[in-house]
Design a protein around this motif. Structure first.
Motif, mmCIF file in Angstrom:
data_model
loop_
_atom_site.group_PDB
_atom_site.id
_atom_site.type_symbol
_atom_site.label_atom_id
_atom_site.label_comp_id
_atom_site.label_asym_id
_atom_site.label_seq_id
_atom_site.Cartn_x
_atom_site.Cartn_y
_atom_site.Cartn_z
ATOM 1 N N PHE A 151 -18.412 -3.750 2.296
ATOM 2 C CA PHE A 151 -17.068 -3.155 2.336
ATOM 3 C C PHE A 151 -16.014 -4.099 2.918
ATOM 4 N N LEU A 152 -16.373 -5.377 3.124
ATOM 5 C CA LEU A 152 -15.408 -6.302 3.734
ATOM 6 C C LEU A 152 -14.209 -6.526 2.819
ATOM 7 N N GLU A 154 -11.206 -9.376 1.820
ATOM 8 C CA GLU A 154 -10.892 -10.796 1.937
ATOM 9 C C GLU A 154 -9.721 -10.948 2.921
ATOM 10 N N LYS A 203 -20.099 2.951 -2.794
ATOM 11 C CA LYS A 203 -19.283 1.732 -2.943
ATOM 12 C C LYS A 203 -18.137 1.947 -3.938
ATOM 13 N N ASN A 207 -13.935 2.254 -3.127
ATOM 14 C CA ASN A 207 -12.897 1.430 -3.765
ATOM 15 C C ASN A 207 -11.981 2.285 -4.640
ATOM 16 N N ARG A 250 0.761 1.162 1.654
ATOM 17 C CA ARG A 250 1.870 0.208 1.508
ATOM 18 C C ARG A 250 2.210 0.067 0.033
ATOM 19 N N CYS A 259 -11.850 -7.088 -6.971
ATOM 20 C CA CYS A 259 -12.693 -5.886 -6.943
ATOM 21 C C CYS A 259 -12.048 -4.606 -7.451
ATOM 22 N N LYS A 324 -3.112 -10.986 -2.382
ATOM 23 C CA LYS A 324 -2.571 -10.438 -1.136
ATOM 24 C C LYS A 324 -2.500 -11.606 -0.165
ATOM 25 N N ARG A 417 6.995 -6.462 -2.113
ATOM 26 C CA ARG A 417 6.110 -6.127 -0.984
ATOM 27 C C ARG A 417 6.864 -5.462 0.162
HETATM 28 C C1 UGA Z 1 -11.116 -4.287 -1.210
HETATM 29 C C2 UGA Z 1 -11.563 -3.202 -0.232
HETATM 30 O O1 UGA Z 1 -10.524 -2.981 0.725
HETATM 31 C C3 UGA Z 1 -12.840 -3.611 0.504
HETATM 32 O O2 UGA Z 1 -13.270 -2.547 1.355
HETATM 33 C C4 UGA Z 1 -13.916 -3.911 -0.536
HETATM 34 O O3 UGA Z 1 -15.090 -4.360 0.100
HETATM 35 C C5 UGA Z 1 -13.416 -4.978 -1.493
HETATM 36 O O4 UGA Z 1 -12.188 -4.535 -2.123
HETATM 37 C C6 UGA Z 1 -14.394 -5.220 -2.597
HETATM 38 O O5 UGA Z 1 -15.127 -4.352 -2.979
HETATM 39 O O6 UGA Z 1 -14.333 -6.352 -3.037
HETATM 40 P P1 UGA Z 1 -9.905 -6.651 -1.044
HETATM 41 O O7 UGA Z 1 -9.987 -6.664 -2.527
HETATM 42 O O8 UGA Z 1 -10.282 -7.859 -0.273
HETATM 43 O O9 UGA Z 1 -10.815 -5.456 -0.458
HETATM 44 O O10 UGA Z 1 -8.409 -6.327 -0.649
HETATM 45 P P2 UGA Z 1 -7.573 -5.066 -0.135
HETATM 46 O O11 UGA Z 1 -7.045 -5.370 1.195
HETATM 47 O O12 UGA Z 1 -8.296 -3.795 -0.302
HETATM 48 O O13 UGA Z 1 -6.369 -5.100 -1.168
HETATM 49 C C7 UGA Z 1 -6.585 -4.871 -2.555
HETATM 50 C C8 UGA Z 1 -5.249 -4.834 -3.281
HETATM 51 O O14 UGA Z 1 -4.495 -3.676 -2.897
HETATM 52 C C9 UGA Z 1 -4.346 -6.035 -2.975
HETATM 53 O O15 UGA Z 1 -3.697 -6.422 -4.155
HETATM 54 C C10 UGA Z 1 -3.382 -5.496 -1.946
HETATM 55 O O16 UGA Z 1 -2.143 -6.175 -1.909
HETATM 56 C C11 UGA Z 1 -3.209 -4.063 -2.442
HETATM 57 N N1 UGA Z 1 -2.790 -3.117 -1.381
HETATM 58 C C12 UGA Z 1 -3.594 -2.843 -0.330
HETATM 59 C C13 UGA Z 1 -1.561 -2.476 -1.489
HETATM 60 O O17 UGA Z 1 -0.803 -2.710 -2.462
HETATM 61 N N2 UGA Z 1 -1.205 -1.560 -0.537
HETATM 62 C C14 UGA Z 1 -1.991 -1.270 0.522
HETATM 63 O O18 UGA Z 1 -1.597 -0.418 1.360
HETATM 64 C C15 UGA Z 1 -3.220 -1.929 0.633
#
Ligand code: UGA
Ligand code: NAD
Length: 438
Positions: A151-152, A154, A203, A207, A250, A259, A324, A417
């Motif tokens: 669940f990490l 990046e 999982k 997501n 956000r 992912c 991001k 953003r």
């Molecule tokens: C995401 C999940 O948060 C992790 O828990 C999971 O393990 C991972 O996918 C996976 O399965 O690979 P990640 O892809 O690293 O992690 O990034 P996030 O922080 O979740 O952001 C995903 C997208 O949503 C980005 O484009 C980010 O900018 C966007 N986002 C996120 C928003 O537009 N608003 C938010 O409030 C949060």
């Protein structure tokens, strides 16, 4: 900690390298393997091939302590291991389902040489039923296969791995599940033991739910623009409800990354294959696709549009390219999706991102084809008819707005953003257009 184990990690990418380094940090002996010779060579020289906060330090410490090494080829790692983690890609296949070929190939490679009583742990994100698939490919009665989804995120991968909200382990063999749980014994977290199908579903459900929250807030932001409300106040107003919570609300240019896009589509596909039409998830994806186009429309509007013809010949200064902030990952980046739409209509793109400074590796270079890479934010916005903020890098909040106004040809900053202070942008004599902001 529990008893140290000898662990192999197959696939040394964002998940595998973090998993290997963190398990070594917890005291286990870890060998990370990859088919990418250049990646292993770089790691052998002490170079970290990805941008990930805190990773370089724990890799260096674990290597120095003799608990972490890197090898080419999966068998060189797995034949010595008690536990083998599969952290290989599961990209989107042509029909939207997850492509299991990397998992199957890795399982076939390691199967014959695994130690008796070894455990194969699937950490890659895989469709329901994949634990069975790996069991069939490994073809060993004396080896258990366990699902342990990751669940990490990046950018915060090391922190997330070492401070998880939970560890999920899905197994038919209780003692194998407990042996895997033991690897995490020193972490202060809940360990959820369940069956493989439930672990695999958890999982995708996690997501899917997170993507749903973001699509929801992006839809609310669109509504805010229509009715004259301010999305920041609306998010604060709903996020303080403990049943909703403030996280993942956000607004932005739509969710992306390696992912959410593939996993949301895989979830729809898994449901469909099992006779359920997951219309809600389809809606979540549709809203996300629309969001990217809405950002393009903001640029068209700033150029005095009515339609995309206004983009033809326009120069757009793009700030941010990664999906991001906090990562160098360009896979399925919303920034690149928006830029691709702008370019298709004839816009010229000058862009800056702190993690895409040439010379770039060939596969990253190819993803930026047609984009003029600049060495700074100010250089990217020079002569721009419109500036568009696409990734929430903190350094963009320090952008010299007076200088931006001086060097831009046009007068509008589109902030996908909601990163900049609209008042400060206005003070610099520029028009501001955010997402759902009054
Ligand atoms: C995401 C999940 O948060 C992790 O828990 C999971 O393990 C991972 O996918 C996976 O399965 O690979 P990640 O892809 O690293 O992690 O990034 P996030 O922080 O979740 O952001 C995903 C997208 O949503 C980005 O484009 C980010 O900018 C966007 N986002 C996120 C928003 O537009 N608003 C938010 O409030 C949060
Ligand atoms: P990645 O592309 O960064 O890394 C995968 C690595 O596996 C690559 O270095 C590749 O060369 C290597 N590889 C492929 N086949 C191999 C083989 N047979 N033997 C040895 N190495 C092999 O991918 P990633 O982002 O780490 O994702 C891996 C899995 O984890 C995916 O299923 C993904 O959905 C899941 N996941 C990713 C994240 C994330 O934030 N990136 C978070 C949670 C789960």
């Amino acid at each position: 900690m529990g008893t140290p184990a000898t662990i192999a990690v197959i696939g040394t990418g964002y998940v595998g390298l973090t998993t290997g380094a963190c398990l070594a940090h917890l005291g286990h002996r870890v060998v990370c393997a990859d088919v990418d010779t250049r990646k292993i060579e770089r790691l052998g020289r002490g170079e970290i091939p990805i941008v990930e906060e805190g990773l370089a330090e724990i890799v260096a410490d674990a290597v120095a302590a003799g608990r972490l090494e890197f090898v080419v080829g999966s068998v060189n790692a797995s034949e010595r291991a008690d536990v083998v983690f599969l952290c290989v890609p599961t990209p989107q296949g042509d029909d939207g389902s997850a492509d299991l070929s990397y998992i199957q190939a890795a399982a076939a490679e390691i199967g014959p040489t695994l130690r008796p009583d070894a455990i194969v742990v699937n950490k890659s994100t895989v469709p329901v039923g994949s634990t069975r698939v790996v069991e069939r490919v490994v073809q060993r009665d004396d080896v258990a296969v366990v699902s342990n989804p990751e669940f990490l995120r990046e950018g915060t991968a090391v922190h997330d791995f070492l401070h998880p909200d939970r560890v999920v382990i899905g197994a038919n063999d209780r003692s194998a599940a407990e042996r895997v749980a033991e690897l995490y014994a020193s972490l202060d977290t809940e360990v959820i033991l369940t069956d493989p199908a439930s672990a695999e579903t958890i999982k995708y459900a996690a997501n899917g739910f997170l993507a749903m929250k973001i699509s929801f807030v992006n839809a609310i932001a669109a509504m805010c623009e229509a009715v004259g409300a301010d999305v920041a106040d609306v998010v604060h107003g709903i996020g303080t409800d403990s049943r909703i919570g403030p996280a993942f609300l956000r607004p932005g240019p739509g969710w992306g990354g390696s992912c959410f896009p593939k996993d949301s589509r895989a979830l729809v596909k898994i449901a469909q294959e099992h006779g359920y039409n997951f219309t809600m998830m389809r809606g979540v994806i549709d809203v996300n696709d629309e969001q990217r186009s809405r950002m393009v429309h903001k640029v068209v509007h700033a150029l005095g549009g009515p339609d995309r013809h206004a983009l033809h010949g326009a120069t757009i200064g793009a700030l941010g390219l990664t999906f991001k902030a906090g990562t160098d990952d360009l896979r399925d980046s919303p920034a690149l999706a928006v830029i691709a739409e702008l370019r298709r209509s004839g816009a010229r793109i000058r862009a800056y991102d702190p993690t895409t400074v040439p010379p770039l590796e060939p596969h990253r270079d190819a993803m930026l084809d047609g984009i003029e890479l600049c060495g700074s934010a100010i250089e990217a916005v020079t002569e721009a008819d419109v500036t568009i903020v696409l990734t929430e890098w903190p350094e963009f909040t320090e952008l010299d707005l007076a200088k931006t106004a001086e060097v831009m040809a046009g007068r509008t900053v589109v902030d996908t953003r909601n990163l900049l202070d609209p008042g400060r942008v206005a003070e610099a004599g520029l028009a501001y257009d955010g997402v759902g902001r009054r």
